[in-house]
Write a protein that holds these residues in place. Structure first.
Motif, mmCIF file in Angstrom:
data_model
loop_
_atom_site.group_PDB
_atom_site.id
_atom_site.type_symbol
_atom_site.label_atom_id
_atom_site.label_comp_id
_atom_site.label_asym_id
_atom_site.label_seq_id
_atom_site.Cartn_x
_atom_site.Cartn_y
_atom_site.Cartn_z
ATOM 1 N N ARG A 64 0.796 -1.323 -0.136
ATOM 2 C CA ARG A 64 0.167 0.101 -0.235
ATOM 3 C C ARG A 64 1.034 1.313 0.092
ATOM 4 O O ARG A 64 0.542 2.339 -0.619
ATOM 5 C CB ARG A 64 -0.928 0.256 1.248
ATOM 6 N N LYS A 65 2.161 1.325 0.737
ATOM 7 C CA LYS A 65 2.605 1.953 0.669
ATOM 8 C C LYS A 65 3.622 2.885 -0.671
ATOM 9 O O LYS A 65 3.687 4.106 -0.757
ATOM 10 C CB LYS A 65 3.991 2.669 1.894
ATOM 11 N N LEU A 66 3.983 1.553 -1.171
ATOM 12 C CA LEU A 66 4.804 1.623 -2.263
ATOM 13 C C LEU A 66 3.250 1.926 -3.334
ATOM 14 O O LEU A 66 3.820 3.251 -4.505
ATOM 15 C CB LEU A 66 5.273 0.395 -2.838
ATOM 16 N N LEU A 67 2.320 1.450 -3.203
ATOM 17 C CA LEU A 67 1.668 1.679 -4.521
ATOM 18 C C LEU A 67 0.907 3.543 -4.410
ATOM 19 O O LEU A 67 0.916 4.350 -5.357
ATOM 20 C CB LEU A 67 0.130 1.681 -4.229
ATOM 21 N N GLU A 68 0.526 3.954 -3.043
ATOM 22 C CA GLU A 68 1.143 5.459 -2.798
ATOM 23 C C GLU A 68 2.019 6.431 -2.919
ATOM 24 O O GLU A 68 1.817 7.541 -3.697
ATOM 25 C CB GLU A 68 0.642 6.025 -0.755
ATOM 26 N N SER A 69 3.341 5.581 -3.250
ATOM 27 C CA SER A 69 4.390 6.654 -3.680
ATOM 28 C C SER A 69 4.736 6.595 -5.345
ATOM 29 O O SER A 69 5.391 6.667 -5.835
ATOM 30 C CB SER A 69 5.507 5.956 -2.842
ATOM 31 N N GLY A 70 3.669 5.474 -6.055
ATOM 32 C CA GLY A 70 3.854 5.574 -7.792
ATOM 33 C C GLY A 70 4.203 4.130 -8.072
ATOM 34 O O GLY A 70 4.505 3.920 -8.780
ATOM 35 N N GLU A 71 4.287 3.051 -6.935
ATOM 36 C CA GLU A 71 5.334 2.031 -7.162
ATOM 37 C C GLU A 71 4.159 0.760 -7.690
ATOM 38 O O GLU A 71 2.688 0.904 -7.013
ATOM 39 C CB GLU A 71 6.233 1.320 -6.341
ATOM 40 N N SER A 72 3.728 -0.032 -8.900
ATOM 41 C CA SER A 72 2.748 -0.465 -9.102
ATOM 42 C C SER A 72 3.508 -1.844 -9.109
ATOM 43 O O SER A 72 2.558 -3.338 -9.775
ATOM 44 C CB SER A 72 2.628 -0.080 -10.774
ATOM 45 N N ASN A 73 4.518 -2.398 -9.401
ATOM 46 C CA ASN A 73 5.198 -3.577 -9.737
ATOM 47 C C ASN A 73 4.954 -4.167 -8.080
ATOM 48 O O ASN A 73 6.156 -4.009 -8.438
ATOM 49 C CB ASN A 73 7.024 -3.639 -10.579
ATOM 50 N N PHE A 74 4.687 -4.906 -8.039
ATOM 51 C CA PHE A 74 4.712 -5.891 -6.988
ATOM 52 C C PHE A 74 5.544 -7.535 -6.836
ATOM 53 O O PHE A 74 4.532 -8.240 -5.935
ATOM 54 C CB PHE A 74 3.261 -5.716 -5.755
ATOM 55 N N GLU A 75 5.542 -7.678 -7.225
ATOM 56 C CA GLU A 75 6.339 -9.480 -8.135
ATOM 57 C C GLU A 75 7.368 -9.721 -6.927
ATOM 58 O O GLU A 75 6.698 -10.976 -6.900
ATOM 59 C CB GLU A 75 6.390 -9.737 -9.370
ATOM 60 N N GLU A 76 8.301 -9.055 -6.940
ATOM 61 C CA GLU A 76 9.254 -9.364 -5.202
ATOM 62 C C GLU A 76 8.459 -9.501 -4.682
ATOM 63 O O GLU A 76 9.031 -10.185 -3.868
ATOM 64 C CB GLU A 76 10.725 -8.123 -5.481
ATOM 65 N N LEU A 77 7.931 -8.477 -3.840
ATOM 66 C CA LEU A 77 6.812 -9.042 -2.502
ATOM 67 C C LEU A 77 5.778 -10.084 -2.837
ATOM 68 O O LEU A 77 5.540 -10.535 -1.863
ATOM 69 C CB LEU A 77 5.865 -7.660 -2.777
ATOM 70 N N ASN A 78 5.296 -10.695 -4.054
ATOM 71 C CA ASN A 78 4.486 -12.028 -3.639
ATOM 72 C C ASN A 78 5.343 -12.908 -4.060
ATOM 73 O O ASN A 78 5.287 -13.930 -3.300
ATOM 74 C CB ASN A 78 4.340 -11.826 -5.579
ATOM 75 N N THR A 79 6.316 -12.698 -4.578
ATOM 76 C CA THR A 79 7.830 -14.160 -4.124
ATOM 77 C C THR A 79 7.874 -13.712 -3.204
ATOM 78 O O THR A 79 7.694 -14.813 -1.787
ATOM 79 C CB THR A 79 9.150 -13.504 -4.803
ATOM 80 N N GLU A 80 8.078 -12.871 -2.086
ATOM 81 C CA GLU A 80 8.451 -12.719 -0.680
ATOM 82 C C GLU A 80 6.891 -13.224 -0.156
ATOM 83 O O GLU A 80 7.500 -14.018 0.902
ATOM 84 C CB GLU A 80 8.368 -11.691 -0.202
ATOM 85 N N LEU A 81 5.483 -12.974 0.285
ATOM 86 C CA LEU A 81 4.232 -13.343 0.541
ATOM 87 C C LEU A 81 4.438 -14.827 0.055
ATOM 88 O O LEU A 81 4.444 -15.836 1.334
ATOM 89 C CB LEU A 81 3.542 -12.383 -0.053
#
Length: 305
Positions: free
Chosen positions: A265-282
């Motif tokens: 959510r914080k990354l999205l609010e700062s303009g980031e939209s690629n969550f592939e690495e976060l998904n791997t971590e999840l």
């Protein structure tokens, strides 16, 4: 940037405060007599204490009171709603038309969320409950993106969408697990609220989770929903409120997963939209017995026949 709000059920009472500390905006709790498939069972006093804590922190509490009502439960249910109104919970979540009628007639100041589970699939149904007074309506988890794309602009009431967690696919008021074990002369093996795992001969790799409680028998799909990577496009559609279901998740795993969604959510609010690495971590934080997928999200019209 649209304000994104997160609500989560509570995997264990001792981590409720930790969820608030992480950044979860709203906790979903309830009494298992009147709320369906809750990980924890909060009595009225515990609900009052958590609500007071939440409000001191600028957070909210939703009480799930979405069981299907039968005549023998109505008086106790009405008393429960009166207690919740006195406590000052932010919202009651209901899924029975009789519950809505009761709120309208006797507790009109009580804000409520309508959760029809699999029924809230079209704008007509969702707007109907908005017109009946619902502050929010939880939309069905089975809706693919192509349908959400058409649905969301037509809504007159804010939707809530599940972003992560187990997907309940079947609920029967009958004691299906006990009846089966009794038929097999194994009734002594039955335990109330015990989690059972079953699979189908044609798909042995798919493991379905089941349990039985005072509201009947509940079955979950073989894969939990995970729409982390889809969050950016869902926000673009106009969905601002997301919910998470911690059923079957140990507290440690759940807190780690929620922390990832808070970062997203914080990354999205700062303009980031690629969550592939976060998904791997999840995926590394999942309990060994849980699998995830995007459910029906990527289905196209006509894929299911």
């Amino acid at each position: 940037m649209t304000m994104i709000e997160y609500s989560s059920t509570v995997p264990a009472k001792e981590v409720a405060g930790s969820l608030f500390d992480l950044g979860i905006d709203t906790l979903i709790i309830g009494n298992n007599d009147f709320g369906l498939r809750l990980p924890t069972d909060y009595n009225v006093l515990e609900t009052q204490r958590l609500t007071e804590t939440a409000h001191q922190l600028g957070k909210k509490v939703v009480v799930a009171a979405n069981a299907i009502l039968h005549n023998d439960k109505l008086l106790a249910y009405e008393k429960y709603l009166a207690d919740l109104l006195t406590i000052g919970v932010d919202y009651v979540m209901v899924g029975d038309a009789g519950a809505v009628n009761l709120i309208q007639e006797k507790f009109p100041s009580q804000k409520f969320i309508y959760n029809g589970e699999v029924l809230d699939t079209n704008s007509g149904m969702i707007n109907f409950w908005g017109n009946e007074g619902a502050s929010y309506v939880r939309i069905a988890r089975e809706l693919p993106y192509v349908e959400l794309e058409e649905l969301i602009p037509k809504l007159q009431v804010p939707p809530i969408m599940q972003l992560f967690g187990p997907i309940a696919i079947e609920h029967s008021a009958r004691s299906l697990i006990y009846n089966y074990l009794d038929y097999e002369n194994k009734s002594s093996e039955f335990n109330f609220n015990q989690v059972y795992h079953v699979n189908l001969p044609q798909k042995p790799e798919d493991i379905y989770t089941m349990f039985e409680d005072q509201n009947g028998t509940h079955m979950y799909g073989p894969e939990d929903l995970n729409l982390l990577e889809q969050l950016p496009e869902l926000v673009v559609l106009g969905i601002c409120h997301y919910t998470f279901d911690s059923k079957f998740y140990p507290s440690e795993n759940w807190l780690s997963i929620m922390e990832i969604f808070i970062r997203a959510r914080k990354l999205l609010e700062s303009g980031e939209s690629n969550f592939e690495e976060l998904n791997t971590e999840l995926k590394e934080k999942l309990p060994a017995d849980r699998k995830i997928s995007t459910g029906f999200y990527h289905y196209q019209l006509g894929d299911i026949k």
